[in-house]
Design a protein around this motif. Sequence first.
Motif, PDB file in Angstrom:
ATOM      1  N   TYR A 200       9.234  -9.178   0.295  1.00  0.00           N
ATOM      2  CA  TYR A 200       8.935  -8.879  -1.116  1.00  0.00           C
ATOM      3  C   TYR A 200       9.726  -7.645  -1.546  1.00  0.00           C
ATOM      4  O   TYR A 200       9.862  -6.688  -0.782  1.00  0.00           O
ATOM      5  CB  TYR A 200       7.437  -8.612  -1.295  1.00  0.00           C
ATOM      6  N   THR A 201      10.241  -7.703  -2.782  1.00  0.00           N
ATOM      7  CA  THR A 201      10.909  -6.540  -3.367  1.00  0.00           C
ATOM      8  C   THR A 201       9.970  -5.952  -4.406  1.00  0.00           C
ATOM      9  O   THR A 201       9.659  -6.612  -5.406  1.00  0.00           O
ATOM     10  CB  THR A 201      12.253  -6.956  -4.016  1.00  0.00           C
ATOM     11  N   SER A 202       9.517  -4.723  -4.163  1.00  0.00           N
ATOM     12  CA  SER A 202       8.504  -4.120  -5.025  1.00  0.00           C
ATOM     13  C   SER A 202       9.142  -3.398  -6.206  1.00  0.00           C
ATOM     14  O   SER A 202      10.080  -2.621  -6.032  1.00  0.00           O
ATOM     15  CB  SER A 202       7.668  -3.121  -4.217  1.00  0.00           C
ATOM     16  N   PHE A 203       8.580  -3.662  -7.399  1.00  0.00           N
ATOM     17  CA  PHE A 203       9.063  -2.924  -8.584  1.00  0.00           C
ATOM     18  C   PHE A 203       8.334  -1.590  -8.760  1.00  0.00           C
ATOM     19  O   PHE A 203       8.627  -0.824  -9.658  1.00  0.00           O
ATOM     20  CB  PHE A 203       8.998  -3.790  -9.846  1.00  0.00           C
ATOM     21  N   ILE A 204       7.345  -1.348  -7.902  1.00  0.00           N
ATOM     22  CA  ILE A 204       6.615  -0.068  -7.891  1.00  0.00           C
ATOM     23  C   ILE A 204       7.051   0.711  -6.646  1.00  0.00           C
ATOM     24  O   ILE A 204       7.142   0.146  -5.559  1.00  0.00           O
ATOM     25  CB  ILE A 204       5.095  -0.315  -7.897  1.00  0.00           C
ATOM     26  N   ALA A 205       7.311   2.001  -6.829  1.00  0.00           N
ATOM     27  CA  ALA A 205       7.891   2.803  -5.747  1.00  0.00           C
ATOM     28  C   ALA A 205       6.893   3.130  -4.644  1.00  0.00           C
ATOM     29  O   ALA A 205       5.681   3.231  -4.898  1.00  0.00           O
ATOM     30  CB  ALA A 205       8.444   4.109  -6.321  1.00  0.00           C
ATOM     31  N   GLU A 206       7.452   3.320  -3.450  1.00  0.00           N
ATOM     32  CA  GLU A 206       6.676   3.788  -2.291  1.00  0.00           C
ATOM     33  C   GLU A 206       5.916   5.062  -2.681  1.00  0.00           C
ATOM     34  O   GLU A 206       6.449   5.917  -3.403  1.00  0.00           O
ATOM     35  CB  GLU A 206       7.669   4.102  -1.163  1.00  0.00           C
ATOM     36  N   ILE A 259       0.937 -11.486   8.941  1.00  0.00           N
ATOM     37  CA  ILE A 259       2.328 -11.988   8.968  1.00  0.00           C
ATOM     38  C   ILE A 259       3.176 -10.840   9.537  1.00  0.00           C
ATOM     39  O   ILE A 259       3.740 -10.032   8.781  1.00  0.00           O
ATOM     40  CB  ILE A 259       2.819 -12.380   7.541  1.00  0.00           C
ATOM     41  N   PRO A 260       3.267 -10.746  10.865  1.00  0.00           N
ATOM     42  CA  PRO A 260       3.859  -9.555  11.494  1.00  0.00           C
ATOM     43  C   PRO A 260       5.304  -9.274  11.071  1.00  0.00           C
ATOM     44  O   PRO A 260       5.725  -8.114  11.047  1.00  0.00           O
ATOM     45  CB  PRO A 260       3.780  -9.871  12.994  1.00  0.00           C
ATOM     46  N   ASN A 261       6.068 -10.328  10.721  1.00  0.00           N
ATOM     47  CA  ASN A 261       7.477 -10.079  10.377  1.00  0.00           C
ATOM     48  C   ASN A 261       7.703  -9.806   8.889  1.00  0.00           C
ATOM     49  O   ASN A 261       8.842  -9.750   8.435  1.00  0.00           O
ATOM     50  CB  ASN A 261       8.337 -11.290  10.770  1.00  0.00           C
ATOM     51  N   PHE A 262       6.632  -9.650   8.150  1.00  0.00           N
ATOM     52  CA  PHE A 262       6.763  -9.430   6.697  1.00  0.00           C
ATOM     53  C   PHE A 262       7.610  -8.171   6.422  1.00  0.00           C
ATOM     54  O   PHE A 262       7.417  -7.130   7.026  1.00  0.00           O
ATOM     55  CB  PHE A 262       5.377  -9.275   6.072  1.00  0.00           C
ATOM     56  N   GLU A 263       8.548  -8.332   5.484  1.00  0.00           N
ATOM     57  CA  GLU A 263       9.422  -7.194   5.144  1.00  0.00           C
ATOM     58  C   GLU A 263       9.260  -6.835   3.671  1.00  0.00           C
ATOM     59  O   GLU A 263       9.031  -7.716   2.840  1.00  0.00           O
ATOM     60  CB  GLU A 263      10.896  -7.582   5.338  1.00  0.00           C
TER      61      GLU A 263
END
Length: 316
Positions: A200-206, A259-263
Amino acid sequence: MKKVLVTGALGQIGSELVLRLRKDLGVDNVVATDIKRIEDNEVVTDGVFEILDVMDYNKFLQLAKDSNVDTIIHLAALLSATAEKNPQLGWSLNMQGLVNGLEVARELDAKFFAPSSIAAFGNDTPKDNTPQDTLMRPSTMYGVTKVAGELLCDYYHTKYGLDTRSVRFPGLISHKVLPGGGTTDYAVHIYYDALKYGKYTSFIAEGTYMDMMYMDDAIDAVVDLLNADSSKLKHRNSFNIAAMSFEPEQIAASIRKYIPNFEMDYDVDPVRQGIANSWPNSIDSTCATEEWGFEPKFDLDKMTKTMLDELSKKEI
Ligand code: AKB
């Protein structure tokens, strides 16, 4: 609450609230309305459904009168990011729709619920464990309509004795219907993309903390507040309600338990990030607990498990 009219019934909240109310009150005692029909949708097919544009006061009033409702739940509104793109429409729909709803409720002497939001707070509000009663100077059009709406609902209560009640919703997470145009929507999209693409590419920052809640707790909150003993309510519009506060890395970590490989990576949207930065990190819901027994059941991991289980059953 015996017979209810719900506006915006096909939205993220309405789609689940209508089904719950039909169970509680009986199918014929819930009049679901929205500006357009969605075919093959159980809200439309399995009970009373009417087309209603909340800007059309006469139709709103006629429908409420003909249906003889004693409660109006007014959900039709633009969310934060959409209202920020078109502030004039945000003001006109969110405010005139609310005024129309309040006026219909006044005509019928009906109980009235319209949600507020964490967006009612602003940059000057204490960020952590934000109190129930505090400084509210939002910097977004959505937030402006929420504060104005809270004040207006309180005004109708004191001026006309109308039984108005409301909660400040955090970001709502659910698997039935996608949210449309909010800042907290990333916390729903992430589950869909985790299952579909493994990333997933988040539009909200870390590092951006916002309050969130699983939909079941939100639905319980609406029903419990509407059923609460009026004499116990010291507040009305609107109660802080909170279930969990997290930042993107924490929801990603929760997903990795299943989902251990989730990026996850980031492509921050400056508009939605600006809105998120102006909202609290976490709010204090003590008054809701004390005055009408609010108690959420879902924490982050329980919500993650439920979301992934439920979405796995759907074609997404
Ligand atoms: C939004 O992000 O606009 C909504 C809200 C917090 O009111 N989910």
